[in-house]
Design an enzyme around this catalytic site. Structure first.
Site, PDB file in Angstrom:
ATOM      1  CG  ASP A  40      46.931   2.481   1.727  1.00 35.14           C
ATOM      2  OD1 ASP A  40      47.726   3.494   1.416  1.00 35.14           O
ATOM      3  OD2 ASP A  40      47.109   1.210   1.591  1.00 35.14           O
ATOM      4  CB  ALA A  41      44.558   8.409  -0.244  1.00 29.37           C
ATOM      5  CE  LYS A  42      51.019   3.568  -0.184  1.00 21.45           C
ATOM      6  NZ  LYS A  42      49.471   2.635  -0.171  1.00 21.45           N
ATOM      7  NE  ARG A  43      44.520  11.682  -2.857  1.00 19.37           N
ATOM      8  CZ  ARG A  43      43.964  10.456  -3.555  1.00 19.37           C
ATOM      9  NH1 ARG A  43      45.100   9.608  -3.632  1.00 19.37           N
ATOM     10  NH2 ARG A  43      42.785  10.400  -4.061  1.00 19.37           N
ATOM     11  CB  THR A 101      48.560   6.416   3.801  1.00 20.27           C
ATOM     12  OG1 THR A 101      47.808   6.177   2.319  1.00 20.27           O
ATOM     13  CG2 THR A 101      48.132   5.160   4.787  1.00 20.27           C
TER      14      THR A 101
END
Length: 272
Positions: free
Chosen positions: A91-94, A118
């Protein structure tokens, strides 16, 4: 992990539970702090007591990044400890320009061997495509989140008269497919889940917001489930912080089991 392998796990465990490993050093039992790697030890015990009920684990990368090199070591040890047949989500939302996204993809898919990550879609196709070039790896695209600020942009009407989140869903179909792309859809928007499902009938959804954030698991299943289940419902605080005492892992297992038992009933009721 392939889509077929993920579905097989869901069927085997009668569960679509994702356990969020949002492990905060300030919230774990104080007696763990004397150990060489308290974050990993906390995660290890959580995994030991929840793995029979979970089909996915989702470490929130920020909790590990914030601790510097030791945090990355704890994350790597955690990832290696998770059973290989359980789906893993970074869950890094890169989300950055193409060459940078390519390096993020190598970091999480090759160096760390996560199954998925993510990704924020708002820089467009060149920020997402590099993640889709890895075989049997998944992009989990932010579509409709449950935070209060999501109203600022996601529900804004585009020039076509559609909410922006719908534009993201429709456009992204040109980038990936239901075997390598999922969508983040917040659980606190029950009726909106049905709208998303109409646009992307065959994709998996990663659904946060159940439990501590007030989302209804029954509503999520009613509006979001498809013939493959199509759901990974995440619970973080409600499981890993069910107790702050020495029985934290036991209590986490009990909470995971409760959710799994409810999920089993919902799978029988809504899977079509």
């Amino acid at each position: 992990m392939t889509k077929a392998e993920l579905i097989a796990q869901i069927e085997k465990k009668s569960s679509f539970l994702c356990v969020g490993l949002d492990t905060d050093i300030a919230k774990i039992p104080s007696y763990l702090h004397s150990l060489p790697d308290p974050i990993f030890e906390f995660n290890r015990q959580i995994i030991d007591h929840t793995a029979e009920y979970a089909v996915a684990y989702k470490p929130n990368i920020a909790f590990y990044e914030a601790m510097g090199p030791k945090g990355w070591e704890s994350l790597q040890r955690t990832l290696e400890y998770i059973p290989k047949d359980i789906f893993t989500i970074a869950d890094a939302k890169r989300g950055d320009i193409g060459n940078t996204s390519g390096l993020y993809a190598k970091a999480f898919f090759e160096s760390m061997e996560f199954d998925s990550i993510t990704v924020a879609p708002y820089m467009g196709v060149d920020s997402v495509k590099p993640f889709l070039e890895f075989e049997n790896k998944w992009v989990i695209l932010l579509a409709l989140t449950s935070n209060a600020g999501s109203h600022d942009f996601q529900l804004t009407l585009s020039k076509n008269g559609k909410p922006l989140f719908q534009e993201v869903l429709e456009k992204s179909q040109q980038w990936g497919n239901h075997a390598n792309m999922m969508y983040v859809v917040g659980a606190t928007r029950g009726e909106k889940i049905a709208e998303v499902r109409q646009i992307v009938p065959d994709h998996f959804f990663l659904v946060p917001g159940v439990g501590a954030q007030g989302g209804s698991l029954e509503e999520v299943a009613r509006y979001g489930m498809n013939k493959d289940c199509g759901l990974l419902v995440n619970s973080s605080r409600g499981i890993i912080y069910a107790s702050s005492d020495g029985d934290f892992a036991l209590r986490a297992g009990e909470e995971a089991k409760k959710l799994q038992e409810e999920m089993k009933i919902l799978l029988q009721k809504y899977m079509n």
